[in-house]
Write an enzyme that holds these catalytic residues in place. Structure first.
Site, PDB file in Angstrom:
ATOM      1  N   GLU A 182      94.294 -12.279  14.777  1.00 46.25           N
ATOM      2  CA  GLU A 182      93.004 -12.023  14.118  1.00 46.25           C
ATOM      3  C   GLU A 182      91.960 -13.078  14.490  1.00 46.25           C
ATOM      4  OE1 GLU A 182      95.688 -13.218  12.710  1.00 46.25           O
ATOM      5  OE2 GLU A 182      95.308 -14.435  10.924  1.00 46.25           O
ATOM      6  N   CYS A 230     101.880 -15.149  10.147  1.00 44.87           N
ATOM      7  CA  CYS A 230     102.036 -16.521   9.696  1.00 44.87           C
ATOM      8  C   CYS A 230     102.716 -16.550   8.334  1.00 44.87           C
ATOM      9  CB  CYS A 230     100.674 -17.237   9.698  1.00 44.87           C
ATOM     10  SG  CYS A 230     100.812 -19.036   9.727  1.00 44.87           S
ATOM     11  N   HIS A 255      98.140 -16.025  15.370  1.00 48.80           N
ATOM     12  CA  HIS A 255      97.050 -15.354  14.656  1.00 48.80           C
ATOM     13  C   HIS A 255      96.203 -14.502  15.600  1.00 48.80           C
ATOM     14  CE1 HIS A 255      97.573 -17.378  10.798  1.00 48.80           C
ATOM     15  NE2 HIS A 255      97.840 -18.477  11.466  1.00 48.80           N
TER      16      HIS A 255
END
Lengths: 726, 229
Positions: free
Chosen positions: B205, B86, B203
């Site tokens: 994560e 990002c 993302h």
């Protein structure tokens, strides 16, 4: 120096009586700076002069409550040495004038309230009300407000996880933007605003002070007229990046023991923060205004005291800890200035380059702030006949309802909010309540904001009760034990007895519900004068609630989990009146009749039953019944799980009254094993109706009365994006 | 695997990234402030998501000039693996570690949603454990995620297998409708020519635990842990 003329006094929103009190307190005429200080401190926004005597009647205590109303935010124990800190606050007037910045700074302000207490914000919610979708300003307001909320929260790295939105012509001239922040703190590290320690340094941190937002608090204390646009300069401009730095710097300093007290500069900026800190500590405070970090040259003491520049904090440090604190704020590239000290004079003393600019005794400034028992007349409950069941199939009406402005999917809105950040969001927007896990634990917090303004207009007392009950119910539906609530009272002009009557009625209803449900009020905000050219908004007492799931793995959601589950409606008083239902308004075009009754004992019992069913693993889906009744609840459960439902044959003759009434205290649950659920309900004295069974890809209400999930989803998802694209 | 997460003023997804690295079995990541000029000895450097310097200038432009980025660039040249997610991806394009740039989303709105990604290259240190036969469901959360580069660069990236992720539909088909932010050729993530620096807008994560947005992001971090430990 300007002469203090009657016009100037009136411009500052002080009545002749109030000005006389100023003269009595000072024993002399105030100067312009002092007049400004009195003006903002005694504004409705800061003094709660119309609402205070009523707010005091709300229950605020409970074994879980660490801090009730009166601080920056409420604090509630969640065990293991942890506390949840939360509050809701309005930014209605600024958002109407300048939607992006108004909404953004509303979010920034409420987050500051929460981290001022020592809590890291872990979730944001918002409750929004806009005018008629056909009104020329509505689309612009929706777009700006949503972008502003997202712009601030996303940059701060705090997930926006839930909210509610209504449209009604009564908000054409006054949209409502209520923002709630939930934070997490440790119980031995809660920070308060009470100043102490004579000689202790008073420190200013954060952004520089500019001329923005001067008189914002005064603006929030008067009705709007068509000239509202001219008030644009009173709207502050937000800087979420600076606030993110301020958050991290404050939490870093809070990890030390250097802070005596801390207060954010919100409405009425430096004035309100310094006066509140001194008043709570029973001390005086001296501010050397020339030391305040300023954005531009030539600012006067008056402007400095009244500016509402954002992202600023005032704190009292322990002596000798200034350098340590300065080091932290400089690391985060923020302004840091020692601008004053705590004194034993009991005075607010302002100086400029050593010369006195103002001197006001703090205690009278706060205590003599006006309190009004405004005249009020109770709202007469409407005397209208019950609305009977119209003939006709259910499915087409449901389809229309699910695509109506108040029921359509809010995906267009929440996909502009970062709801994943921090990686703890267990239930994303679209369910009953949002659920956010407490990091490094098995606990989670459920949170919801609720109000049904059309009920409040019909019957403020029932409406206030219902808002509390629905919020409580939404938390219960996730399996959370409700802890406490925060309220945002949005009303019209309190100087009108009918409006004041709405306020009083809502408070009375909220009080009854909060007591019966042991759901105390720990913080709140009042926004009055939401009127334009004499037309008031619907009475809108928004309730923000927080509940605790001690075992987040048992969290419940509304989605049907698969085929072959029995769907059971629990609770309710058997009423099938359609009055004030969304169906009545959207399908029948009726906004008359009584609001649904709330039986608080039954509400409590039904909630306890649902909590026990979830705890016992006896159900695998649960949803509260609210707008749109059972039919809308079924539709939402089916859409969320992409699993259909078919009515039991016994129900196939039921009509609109059965499916669309909004009787309170009800849940729909789904279970593969209905026997024990029905048995528990019977033991608890809670009505239980078997509605049908999950399966397929449509909702079947009867022969030739069905709607496919695909069609329903299309209608439900289309309205808002289509509207905003229009 | 030892890792370092770079923190800029305005970084806000460092917690999510650290959680993911731990879940994948990596060592506790070191948090490195942007004013540092040196990095600890690590196998992986991560530039996480956020709004560095508020992104008031072009996204990542200020952060690209932070002191620590010189150290990151040196390590990258020496072959240390770098992941930019990002805002981190934006920063890596700003400092020239990756080609192209990220522009305002085509819809001019912030987008937060779980999105299918087609894995175009599962033969990298970042993706060798990612199942290539089905889309990787990954949250996105950005306002400036439209990947752009000149046509020659895009052709070269595609020719060299350096487009690692593309926005796709739930069946893994790369379609215009699935291109959520208007990225050229649906590009969601690219890698440098040495295969050591990966940048992506989504993302992963946030998809590393079943209670979150699924676990499709976990193989990416496990790939790194396996390859770099």
């Amino acid at each position: 120096m300007s002469a203090i003329t009657p016009d100037l006094i009136a411009e500052h929103g002080l009545s002749p009586d109030e000005y006389q009190t100023v003269l009595d307190i000072l024993g002399r005429e105030p100067n312009i700076t002092e007049l400004g200080v009195f003006s903002v401190m005694w504004s409705e926004h800061c003094s709660y002069k119309s609402s205070r005597i009523w707010l005091k009647t709300l229950p605020t205590e409970g074994p879980q409550v660490i801090q009730g109303p009166g601080e920056n935010a409420g604090v509630v124990d969640i065990g293991d040495g942890q506390a949840v800190v939360f509050k809701i606050e309005s930014h209605n007037h600024p958002s109407f004038i300048e939607p992006y910045q108004g909404a953004a700074t509303g979010v920034g302000g409420i987050m500051r309230d929460v981290f001022t207490m020592g809590a890291r914000p872990i979730a944001n919610l918002n409750a929004l009300r806009f005018g008629d979708p056909a009104h020329p300003k509505t689309r612009h307001l929706v777009g700006g407000v949503v972008a502003g909320i997202g712009g601030y929260g996303n940059c701060m790295g705090v997930p926006t996880v839930g909210g509610e939105v209504n449209f009604h012509p009564a908000y054409n001239g006054n949209c409502l933007v209520n923002a709630m922040t939930v934070g997490l703190a440790t119980t031995d590290k809660i920070f308060y605003s009470k100043a102490s320690g004579i000689g202790n340094p008073v420190v200013y941190v954060g952004s520089k002070t500019g001329r923005d937002g001067i008189h914002g608090a005064t603006m929030a204390s008067a009705e709007f007229s068509e000239e509202a646009e001219a008030k644009r300069p009173t709207v502050q401009v937000g800087d979420p990046f600076t606030e993110k730095l301020l958050l991290e710097a404050c939490l870093e300093l809070m990890a030390t023991d250097a802070i005596v007290s801390i207060q954010d500069m919100g409405a009425a900026g430096l004035t309100s923060s310094s006066v509140e800190m001194a008043d709570k500590g029973g001390v005086g405070i001296r501010l050397h205004l020339d030391r305040v970090p300023m954005r531009e040259d030539g600012m006067t003491p008056y402007e400095l005291m009244l500016s509402e520049s954002q992202e600023r904090m005032l704190m009292v440090l322990k002596p000798g800890r200034e350098d340590e604190a300065r080091g932290i704020f400089e690391k985060w590239e923020l302004d840091f200035a020692v601008i004053g000290e705590i004194t034993d004079t009991g005075l607010l003393e302002l100086t400029w380059a050593g010369e006195p600019e103002a001197s006001i005794p703090v205690a009278p400034l706060v205590e003599a702030s006006p309190v009004y028992e405004r005249p009020w007349v109770p709202t007469e409950p409407p005397d209208a006949p019950a609305i009977a069941s119209p003939d006709g199939p259910i499915a087409p009406a449901l389809r229309r309802l699910m695509g109506s402005p108040d029921m359509a999917s809010r995906r267009w809105i929440w996909e502009q909010y970062d709801y994943y950040i921090r990686g703890e969001t267990l239930q994303v927007p679209g369910g009953d309540a949002a659920v956010v896990r407490v990091p490094d634990s098995n606990k989670a917090l459920a949170m919801s904001v609720d109000c049904t303004p059309r009920y409040c207009l019909a019957d403020p007392e029932r409406g206030g009760m219902q808002a509390v009950a629905e919020c409580w119910r939404n938390l219960v539906a996730t399996g959370a034990r409700p802890l406490a609530l925060t309220n945002n009272m949005n009303f019209g002009n309190p100087e009108k007895p009918a409006i004041m009557g709405q306020f009083v009625g809502a408070i009375q209803g909220m009080r009854a519900a909060a007591l019966a449900l042991e759901f105390p009020v720990v913080s709140g905000n009042v926004s009055l004068y939401n009127e334009t050219d004499g037309a008031a908004i619907l009475p809108t007492p928004v309730i923000g609630g927080v509940g605790l799931l001690s075992d987040s793995t048992k969290m419940m959601s509304l989605a049907f989990k698969g085929d072959g589950r029995a769907v059971i409606a629990l609770g309710g008083d058997g009423s099938t009146d359609l009055s004030e239902s969304l169906y009545a308004r959207e399908i029948l075009g009726s906004e008359s009749g009584p609001a649904p009754a709330v039986d608080l004992a039954q509400e409590r019992a039904a909630g306890e039953l649902v909590l026990a069913l979830i705890e016992g693993g006896l159900i695998d889906a649960c949803h509260d019944v609210s707008d749109g009744g059972i039919a809308a609840a079924l539709a939402e459960m089916a859409l969320a799980g992409d699993v259909g439902w078919r009515a039991d044959p016994a129900l196939q003759s039921e009509g609109a009254s059965f499916y669309f009434n909004e009787a309170q205290g009800r849940y729909l649950v789904a279970t593969a094993d209905p026997g024990p659920v029905l048995e528990r309900a019977q033991q608890a004295g809670i009505a239980a109706i078997r509605l049908g069974e999950t399966g397929g890809n449509a909702l079947h209400f009867g022969p030739n009365d069905a709607i496919s999930l695909e069609s329903l989803r299309g209608t439900h998802e289309a309205w808002l994006p289509d509207y905003m694209a229009g | 695997m030892k890792s370092a997460i770079i923190l800029f003023p305005g970084t806000n997804r460092e917690k999510d990234m650290a959680d993911a690295l731990r879940r994948a079995g990596g060592a506790e990541p070191a948090m490195v402030w942007h004013r540092e000029t040196t990095l600890p000895p690590v196998d992986l450097i991560v530039a996480p998501g956020g709004f560095s310097y508020g992104d008031y200038l072009r996204c990542g432009a200020m952060a690209g000039n932070s002191p620590i980025m010189r150290a990151v660039a040196e390590r990258a040249k020496a072959g240390v693996h770098v992941l930019g997610v990002c805002n981190g991806f934006q920063i890596l394009t700003e400092v020239g570690l990756l080609p192209g740039a990220l522009m305002r989303n085509a819809g001019l709105k912030f987008i937060c949603k779980t999105t299918p990604l087609r894995i175009e290259n599962s033969d990298t240190a970042f993706t060798h454990l990612c199942p290539p036969d089905r889309p990787m469901m990954t949250p996105v959360a950005h306002n400036e995620g439209a990947y752009v580069a000149d046509p020659e660069t895009l052709d070269r990236l595609e020719g060299e297998g350096r487009v690692v992720f593309r926005y796709a539909d739930e069946n893994g088909a790369v379609t215009e409708a699935a291109n959520i932010n208007g990225s050229q050729r649906n590009i969601a993530g690219v890698i440098n020519d040495a295969g050591t620096v990966l940048g992506m807008m989504p993302h992963p994560e946030n998809a590393t635990a079943p209670h979150l947005a699924g676990v499709d992001g976990l193989p990416l971090f496990r790939s790194l842990v396996e390859r770099l430990s």
